[in-house]
Motif scaffolding. Structure first.
Motif, mmCIF file in Angstrom:
data_model
loop_
_atom_site.group_PDB
_atom_site.id
_atom_site.type_symbol
_atom_site.label_atom_id
_atom_site.label_comp_id
_atom_site.label_asym_id
_atom_site.label_seq_id
_atom_site.Cartn_x
_atom_site.Cartn_y
_atom_site.Cartn_z
ATOM 1 N N ASP A 109 0.818 -1.218 0.000
ATOM 2 C CA ASP A 109 0.000 0.000 0.000
ATOM 3 C C ASP A 109 0.850 1.266 0.000
ATOM 4 O O ASP A 109 0.542 2.234 -0.678
ATOM 5 C CB ASP A 109 -0.913 0.031 1.239
ATOM 6 C CG ASP A 109 -1.979 -1.046 1.184
ATOM 7 O OD1 ASP A 109 -2.579 -1.337 2.243
ATOM 8 O OD2 ASP A 109 -2.208 -1.602 0.095
ATOM 9 N N GLU A 110 1.896 1.232 0.801
ATOM 10 C CA GLU A 110 2.718 2.436 0.947
ATOM 11 C C GLU A 110 3.895 2.463 -0.020
ATOM 12 O O GLU A 110 4.704 3.402 0.018
ATOM 13 C CB GLU A 110 3.238 2.524 2.399
ATOM 14 C CG GLU A 110 2.153 2.530 3.445
ATOM 15 C CD GLU A 110 1.245 3.748 3.347
ATOM 16 O OE1 GLU A 110 1.653 4.779 2.783
ATOM 17 O OE2 GLU A 110 0.097 3.663 3.832
ATOM 18 N N ARG A 111 3.975 1.463 -0.862
ATOM 19 C CA ARG A 111 5.045 1.380 -1.880
ATOM 20 C C ARG A 111 6.438 1.486 -1.258
ATOM 21 O O ARG A 111 7.258 2.312 -1.642
ATOM 22 C CB ARG A 111 4.833 2.412 -2.976
ATOM 23 C CG ARG A 111 3.450 2.225 -3.615
ATOM 24 C CD ARG A 111 3.224 3.120 -4.800
ATOM 25 N NE ARG A 111 3.921 2.613 -5.967
ATOM 26 C CZ ARG A 111 4.147 3.349 -7.059
ATOM 27 N NH1 ARG A 111 3.773 4.608 -7.097
ATOM 28 N NH2 ARG A 111 4.763 2.822 -8.087
ATOM 29 N N LEU A 112 6.666 0.602 -0.279
ATOM 30 C CA LEU A 112 7.970 0.544 0.374
ATOM 31 C C LEU A 112 8.680 -0.728 -0.045
ATOM 32 O O LEU A 112 8.051 -1.768 -0.229
ATOM 33 C CB LEU A 112 7.797 0.503 1.901
ATOM 34 C CG LEU A 112 6.963 1.595 2.542
ATOM 35 C CD1 LEU A 112 6.800 1.316 4.028
ATOM 36 C CD2 LEU A 112 7.604 2.962 2.328
ATOM 37 N N VAL A 113 9.994 -0.647 -0.151
ATOM 38 C CA VAL A 113 10.789 -1.866 -0.313
ATOM 39 C C VAL A 113 10.862 -2.525 1.061
ATOM 40 O O VAL A 113 11.072 -1.829 2.052
ATOM 41 C CB VAL A 113 12.226 -1.523 -0.753
ATOM 42 C CG1 VAL A 113 13.060 -2.785 -0.910
ATOM 43 C CG2 VAL A 113 12.221 -0.734 -2.036
#
Lengths: 481, 489
Positions: free
Chosen positions: A241-245
């Motif tokens: 959802d938060e587009r984190l690696v």
């Protein structure tokens, strides 16, 4: 007059700002005392062999043969090396382009990376691509390489658990990025609440930070907790959802001391969640030969596996790896052996299993011993070490102790740990080195001292602690400055 | 799905990774090598498609991948340290030399608990640093302090550490030789600093002129760059020159006067092939000038990868740091400690390299025979290849006084340069690709190292085994002739 090139003032600020308590003040003081002749029990770093754990026999046999291949030509070699070790040495040498002394591919020997991929596939039940596995001089180097790719400037934030293993804080500092903390809940067995994550991210963003990645350490260091499958799903969903690696530090995956939450890899959970998320979340998983039941810290062997990282980014990571030429070949062989250990039909199997089991079962007992030992001490509360190699008891320092620390110019847990060191020779790392909630103090010790010595060590600790607590007690105790 | 909020982070794509990573280059394992690897794969199933039957990697100083054998004594000691229970077996005495067993015991006694699998002190095991310091003193005639030594996974990580310390921004500059080994340019780029070039003079055997150094320094300063250090690679890479002692004295004085840290890359110190040159460490030169800790900050790098030992895959090396204040030393230690320590086997090997068998030791004679054999063969191969290159039309090649490389200059005809432009490739890369496709020999274009604009070079190692050299020379000569036939003006 202008500053000289290496005057302190003109050093890179990022270097000056970075801290790494594991080999910081306490360790340096302990080393000094050791030089003066005091017996020191080093429990500051997860370094099993330094505390008497023996290396597994089979890998050492194989690597010794690879180190000195002329032994393989000697007709008497079978007298001191078992046949399967000899065969394995020949196998690994055949994977190299010139034995241990030649640079390998910068990503590591293709043959070993294939073995790592096969291991991952067996472990998780999902395919793994050797091309996306890079061997490194220890997992730490891999972590640094990846963070170096991600962090562009001070505005880039990395979500890091608190408490955390300070490789992360130190590296983020060195690279000029921003650490975005998310707090683990001590009262919930160091559990991870996704709401804490959301809050941390929101706070960071409101300060103009671009949150790029999230670190999880599973099993945890220093906290030892093992993440449940449900927790991992939440985390992966969150990263999507938060587009984190997601950076999954899984170096302690072999060190599990309870049966309710066995190790499950982030990769496996991600794959189980299926498309689209399994194709979207960017994940990098780290492993090592330093921990587990191998404890081969001095070899400096590790790897990372990349999932859903775009090919051109992989190329850039490869480029940076190539500047370092190659990881050391001996450690690559240790890694190969770790991921493909002796099988039941092998001569060395029984000994290997006996040695491995012995270590793991002992660790499990020591985890319990230490937890219980700490919990029997005044003003000390300790969560059970579910995994990894550490105990992280909370030390409820009385106000008078905190005051004394202030007057001595020390952070309270550093003050406590220094006194512990001087009184007992036990060298720990103060909780402030890992991060903790304001006003809450801990120390980290390892569960690695030899089992026979544990009772004495815990007694020694208890004696010191209970005296300390009496000394600095409120109201009814006496106080000595 | 994510909310396309302008504050939401980007996943890691080429567009969003650290720009310093994008900027840095390392040609030694760059494009040409990738092409070579693909060819090598293809050769397995398509032998007849090519005018050669194997790829010969002359791009990288990796001796043992081309048939050079390790020094037996070193490997004996390492094997015994890896598997210490060997020392308790009676059969071991029949398999290992006596002095290797003695040395292994000595080393193990210096390691707490004899635990070679434990993290050591972050600077490396003390006893091994003592040995290295003694080796440095024996080499130079001036004392070395074990506390000044930091053992690292090869010399390269040590270089990175220093760059990290010295570079805070693009305003910080490092003087580097051109041509240079591209670890320096890559490292400077990765750490966000500026490379300040000084040109070695090809016409005078790649000589270093102090006047040029001064000029480059002034120019950089006038552009607002704070120049922090001077890199000198001696013997040179890719250029192979060994500095004259007088030249070294001038360099040391220059650094003292200008307040620059001297970064002395001395990894090829055992590779000197000409009788009229000798290796002198910068530490020795500085001390002989009576420059002490207060006069000059000097970092000297050494490695187990080169010399006659060629142990690249072991990743062993060290830097000796002198002339730094204690608070700076603390910072270096701190950075080293984040990685805990370098690999123990490499540490042991570094100590062996700096204190090999002595006359009277059991292994001495065989050790010397191995060592001399390797070094004399390297000198021979260097000369053979140098002569071969000089015989080619439009090619001039300075002699390799040291190190492991030849760096010939090719006078490319205008037609070739135009063809390269049309192919959107640098002219020297164009030549090297053609060379690879025609002969299977992999070399690195000069642009990977830096060169005077408008000149073209390539770097070729001297490392293929002696018996392969004639074939390589023939193929190279044939290729060059046909290349020139095609493109001659």
């Amino acid at each position: 007059m202008s500053l000289k090139a290496l005057d302190y003032e003109s050093l890179n600020e990022n270097v000056k700002n970075c801290q790494y308590a594991v080999r910081g003040e306490l360790y340096l003081r302990a080393s000094e005392l050791q030089k003066e002749g005091k017996k020191i029990i080093f429990t500051n770093v997860g370094n099993p062999h330094a505390l008497g754990q023996k290396p597994l026999t089979f890998p050492r046999q194989v690597v010794a043969l690879c180190q000195a291949p002329f032994l393989l030509d000697n007709p008497n070699v079978g007298m001191i090396f078992p046949a399967d070790a000899i065969a394995r040495a020949k196998h690994y040498l055949s994977l190299t382009s010139g034995g241990l002394g030649a640079y390998s591919d910068s990503r590591g020997l293709p043959g070993v990376r294939k073995e790592v991929a096969e291991f991952i596939e067996r472990r998780d039940g999902y395919p793994s691509d050797p091309e996306l596995i890079f061997l490194t001089d220890g997992a730490s180097k891999g972590v640094m390489q990846i963070l170096n790719c991600i962090i562009r400037n001070q505005k880039d934030g990395i979500l890091v658990p608190v408490p955390q293993y300070p490789l992360y804080s130190a590296t983020i500092s060195l690279l000029g990025g921003t650490l975005v903390p998310y707090y683990l809940e001590e009262t919930e067995n160091w559990g991870l609440d996704v709401n804490n994550l959301r809050q941390s991210v929101a706070q960071a963003r409101s300060r103009g930070i671009t949150v790029r990645a999230m670190v999880i350490i599973n099993p945890g260091n220093p906290t030892g907790q093992c993440l449940s499958e449900a927790n991992l799903r939440e985390i992966l969903r969150f990263c999507c959802d938060e587009r984190l690696v997601l950076l999954g530090d899984e170096v302690y995956q072999q060190n599990i001391y309870q049966d309710e939450r066995p190790f499950i890899s982030s990769k496996k959970v991600l794959m189980e969640m299926g498309a689209p998320i399994s194709k979207e979340v960017q994940l990098i998983s780290f492993h090592t030969v330093s921990k587990g039941y191998w404890g081969e810290c001095g070899q400096r062997g590790g790897y990372f596996e990349m999932t859903n990282i775009p090919p051109r980014t992989v190329e850039e990571i490869y480029k940076v790896a190539s500047i370092a030429l190659s990881p050391n070949v001996s450690a690559q062989i240790f890694m190969g052996l770790m991921v493909s250990p002796p099988k039941p039909e092998d001569i060395s199997y029984d000994q290997f299993i006996r040695e491995s089991k012995g270590i793991l079962e002992s660790l499990r007992r020591r985890a319990r011993l230490m937890t219980d030992g700490f919990n029997s001490c005044k003003n000390v509360v300790c969560n059970f070490t579910e995994g990894a190699m550490y105990s992280f008891p909370q030390i409820k320092l009385p106000p008078k102790a905190i005051q004394a620390a202030k007057q001595a110019g020390k952070v309270p847990d550093v003050f406590y740990c220094l006194k512990l060191l001087e009184a007992t020779g036990i060298s720990t790392v103060p909780g402030s080195g890992f991060g903790q909630k304001e006003g809450v103090f801990h120390l980290r010790t390892t569960i690695l001292p030899a089992e026979e010595e544990m009772p004495e060590i815990m007694e020694s600790f208890k004696k010191f602690n209970d005296e300390f607590m009496s000394q600095y007690a409120d109201n009814f105790g006496y106080s000595r400055m | 799905m994510s909310t396309s909020d302008s504050t939401s982070s980007l996943p890691v794509t080429l567009d969003s990774i650290n720009p310093k990573v994008l900027k840095c280059e390392y040609a030694v394992r760059g494009e040409i090598v990738n092409i070579a690897q693909k060819l090598q794969e293809d050769l397995k199933s398509n032998k007849d498609a090519y005018p050669f039957d194997e790829i010969i990697y002359c791009n990288i100083g990796n001796p043992q991948s081309l048939g050079q054998l390790p020094i037996k004594f070193f490997r004996e000691v390492l094997a015994l340290c890896d598997h210490t229970s060997l020392l308790d077996e009676s059969e071991t005495h029949g398999l290992f030399s006596t002095d290797s067993i003695d040395r292994a015991w000595k080393i193990l006694d210096q390691i707490p608990g004899r635990a070679t699998g434990a993290y050591s002190h972050s600077q490396g095991i003390k006893g091994l640093r003592d040995t290295i310091a003694a080796g440095i003193e024996a080499r130079d005639g001036f004392p070395a302090d074990p506390n000044d030594i930091f053992l690292t996974d090869g010399a390269s990580p040590a270089v990175h550490m220093m760059m990290q310390l010295l570079l805070s921004s693009e305003k910080d500059g490092i003087l580097c030789p051109i041509p240079q080994y591209p670890l320096y340019s890559a490292s400077i780029a990765l750490h966000g600093g500026s490379l300040v070039p000084y040109y070695l003079d090809e016409a005078t055997g790649w000589g270093l002129e102090i006047s040029d150094l001064k000029k480059q320094l002034e120019e950089a300063r006038s552009k607002g760059i704070t120049v922090r250090a001077l890199v000198v690679i001696n013997p040179g890479n890719p250029t192979g020159q060994v500095l004259a002692e007088e030249n070294q004295r001038d360099i040391v004085k220059f650094c003292k006067e200008e307040g620059l840290v001297l970064l002395a890359d001395e990894v090829y110190q055992e590779n000197v092939y000409v009788p009229d040159k000798k290796f002198h460490s910068f530490k020795k030169v500085a001390r002989a000038l009576e420059y002490g800790e207060k006069d000059i900050a000097l970092v000297s790098f050494q490695s187990v990868s080169k010399g006659y030992y060629g142990e690249c895959g072991k990743r062993g090396g060290y830097m000796e740091v002198t002339g730094f204040s204690p608070d700076v030393r603390e910072q270096i230690y701190k950075v080293a400690s984040v990685n805990l320590c370098s690999n123990i086997s490499g540490q042991i090997l570094a100590s062996l390299v700096m204190s090999p068998p002595k006359p009277g030791d059991d292994s001495y004679d065989s050790y010397m025979a191995e060592r001399d054999g390797i070094l004399s063969s390297m000198a021979k191969r260097a000369k053979t290849l140098e002569d071969a290159l000089n015989s080619l039309e439009g090619v001039t090649c300075n002699r390799a006084e040291g190190a492991m490389y030849l760096f010939p200059r090719i006078n490319l005809p205008q037609k070739a340069i135009e063809a390269a432009e049309a192919a959107k490739t640098a002219p020297d890369a164009f030549y090297c690709k053609r060379l690879l496709n025609a002969t299977g020999v992999v070399v690195v274009p000069g642009s990977g190292f830096g060169q005077v604009p408008g000149t073209w070079h390539f770097r070729c190692t001297i490392l293929p085994q002696e018996d392969r050299i004639p074939a390589i020379v023939n193929r190279l000569t044939e290729f060059h002739k046909s290349f020139m036939d095609e493109f001659r003006d």
